[in-house]
Design an enzyme around this catalytic site. Structure first.
Site, short mmCIF file in Angstrom:
data_model
loop_
_atom_site.label_atom_id
_atom_site.label_comp_id
_atom_site.label_asym_id
_atom_site.label_seq_id
_atom_site.Cartn_x
_atom_site.Cartn_y
_atom_site.Cartn_z
N SER A 1 43.42 78.98 -19.10
CA SER A 1 44.59 79.83 -19.37
C SER A 1 45.90 79.16 -18.96
CB SER A 1 44.45 81.18 -18.66
OG SER A 1 43.38 81.92 -19.20
N CYS B 1 41.66 89.64 -20.19
CA CYS B 1 42.91 88.88 -20.26
C CYS B 1 43.37 88.70 -21.71
CB CYS B 1 42.76 87.55 -19.53
SG CYS B 1 44.34 86.79 -19.10
N GLN C 1 44.47 91.52 -25.01
CA GLN C 1 45.58 91.48 -25.97
C GLN C 1 45.07 91.42 -27.41
OE1 GLN C 1 47.71 88.05 -24.50
NE2 GLN C 1 47.68 88.88 -22.43
N HIS D 1 41.32 89.90 -14.03
CA HIS D 1 40.11 89.09 -14.04
C HIS D 1 39.05 89.66 -13.11
CE1 HIS D 1 41.24 85.53 -16.47
NE2 HIS D 1 42.45 85.95 -16.17
N GLU E 1 36.05 88.79 -12.89
CA GLU E 1 35.19 87.70 -12.41
C GLU E 1 35.82 86.94 -11.26
OE1 GLU E 1 38.13 85.38 -14.57
OE2 GLU E 1 37.20 87.33 -14.91
#
Length: 360
Positions: A48, A249, A253, A333, A335
Site C-alpha cells: 500500500s 482498505c 473503497q 486493517h 490483520e
C-alpha cells in the site's frame, strides 16, 4: 558510516537538510507520514506504500534491525510482501547499532539491498505538521545533488504494479477463499490459512465471476481506487449474488465504487497504529491499524448499504455493509502486522457467513 549530504524537497518549495543512509541515490514520490512507534519492517514491505516517500515520526529508527528472510507456508515470516515498496524513507535519528532476537541485518544495509534511498537528521515532527497543514504532496529525496523528475504516483495504476501476475494457491482447508490481490499484505493470507481455508490468489484484473469458490476477499492496495476499473466491473456483478464478500482498505473503497458510491482523497491520510473507530449505532470503540490516503464518501452510499464503522478523529468512513446480503468491508486493517489486533474477529465473522452459505 560516511555521512553524505541529502535533502528532502517538497513540491511547495520547502526543503529539509539531512544525511543519506541506505541507497545513495535520489527519488521522487508522494510524501506521507506514519506515527507508529514500531513496525518498520512490516510497513516498508506493505504494498500500500507503493510510490510513497514514508516519513516516520517516532524519533529513533533502526535500533532493532531487520529480520532474516525465513519462509513459512510459502510466505516470508516477518514481512508483508517479497520486497520493499516505499520509494524512500525519512527519519529523525538512525541507529547503526541494533539488537533484537531475530535481527539479521541493519536497516541501512536492507535499504541498500533494495536500492531504496533514505535520509536521516530531519525534524520529522515539524515535517509532519507541514503535511497536516498543506496536505500530502509530492517530494524528492536528493542525495549528493543528483536530480530526478517529479513523480505523482496517484496518477498511475499502482495496483497493476504490485498485484500478482499469476494465480497462486495456498493451503488445503475446507473453505475456498478467492483473494483478489490488489497489493495484499501477507498477514491477511496467514489469517485465512490458520482458519482452515484454501486461499486462491488472483491478479487484480482477473475475471473471477465464473469461478468456483465459497467466499470472495478484496485486499488492501496502493493508490487511487478509481484506477481499478476492471476490478470494479467484475465486483459489480458479484455484489448481486448472495455469496459472501469481505474487503479491507482498498477493498472497502472498491466495494463502495462497485455499489455506485464515490470516493475522495484525504488531506493527509490515516497511517498509524492508534486510529480509534466506532461501530455505527453502538458505543463500541476499537483501536485500529491504518494505512490509506483515500476514503468513501458516506453520503453517496445507496439505500441498500449502510455505514458500519466511523473514524472517531475526523468522522470519515471506516467500513460499510449491505443491509441484506453478506457483503461487508472495513477501511482499517484487522490483520494488523504491525499494530493492534482488536478487530481480528472480523475474519471469523466473514468465515461464519462463508460456512452458512456453503453449508459446510
Amino acid at each position: 558510516m560516511t555521512r553524505i549530504p541529502a535533502k528532502l524537497l517538497l513540491s511547495n518549495g520547502m526543503s529539509f537538510s539531512g544525511y543519506s543512509f541506505g541507497h545513495t541515490g535520489s527519488v521522487s514520490g508522494e510524501v506521507v507520514f506514519n506515527t507508529a512507534m514500531t513496525g518498520y519492517p512490516e510497513s516498508l514491505t506493505d504494498p500500500s506504500y507503493r510510490g510513497q516517500i514514508l516519513v516516520l515520526t517516532y524519533p529513533l529508527i533502526g535500533n532493532y534491525g531487520v529480520p532474516d528472510t525465513i519462509s513459512e507456508a510459502g510466505l516470508p515470516a516477518f514481512f508483508e510482501s517479497d520486497q520493499i515498496h516505499i520509494s524512500g524513507l525519512v527519519i529523525s535519528s538512525y541507529s547503526e547499532q541494533y539488537s533484537h532476537w531475530n535481527a539479521g541485518r541493519s536497516l541501512a544495509s536492507w535499504l541498500g539491498e533494495h536500492s531504496i534511498p533514505a535520509i536521516e537528521g530531519i525534524d520529522t515532527r515539524a515535517l509532519t505538521q507541514v503535511i497536516r497543514e498543506h496536505g500530502a504532496m509530492t517530494g524528492k529525496i536528493i542525495v549528493d545533488g543528483e536530480e530526478v523528475n517529479w513523480r505523482n504516483p496517484n496518477s498511475e495504476n499502482l495496483v497493476a504494479e504490485v498485484s500478482t501476475k499469476e494465480v497462486i494457491r495456498y493451503g488445503n482447508g475446507r473453505y475456498r477463499i478467492l483473494l483478489v490481490d490488489l497489493g495484499v499484505k501477507y498477514n491477511i493470507i496467514r489469517h485465512f490459512l490458520k482458519r482452515d481455508t484454501t486461499v486462491i490468489r488472483v491478479p487484480w484484473d482477473y475475471d473471477f465471476t465464473g469461478l468456483e469458490y465459497d467466499g470472495l476477499f478484496l485486499s488492501n492496495g496502493p493508490g487511487d481506487p478509481k484506477k481499478c476499473e476492471a476490478t470494479i466491473r467484475h465486483l459489480q456483478r458479484q455484489l448481486t449474488h448472495p455469496k459472501p464478500v469481505f474487503g479491507i482498505c482498498l477493498g472497502n473503497q472498491l466495494m463502495a465504487l462497485a455499489s455506485g458510491a464515490d470516493t475522495f482523497k484525504l488531506r493527509y491520510g490515516h497511517r498509524s497504529h492508534n486510529q480509534p473507530v466506532l461501530q455505527a449505532g453502538t458505543n463500541k470503540a476499537l483501536v485500529t491499524s491504518q494505512n490509506h490516503g483515500f476514503a468513501i464518501d458516506s453520503k453517496t452510499l445507496g439505500s441498500e448499504w449502510e455505514e458500519w464503522f466511523i473514524n472517531l478523529n475526523d468522522g470519515t468512513n471506516e467500513g460499510i455493509r449491505h443491509r441484506e446480503l453478506p457483503h461487508f468491508s472495513v477501511q482499517f486493517h484487522p490483520e494488523a502486522s504491525s499494530g493492534p489486533t482488536d478487530t481480528e474477529y472480523l475474519f471469523d465473522e466473514f468465515l461464519s457467513e462463508v460456512g452458512r452459505f456453503s453449508g459446510r
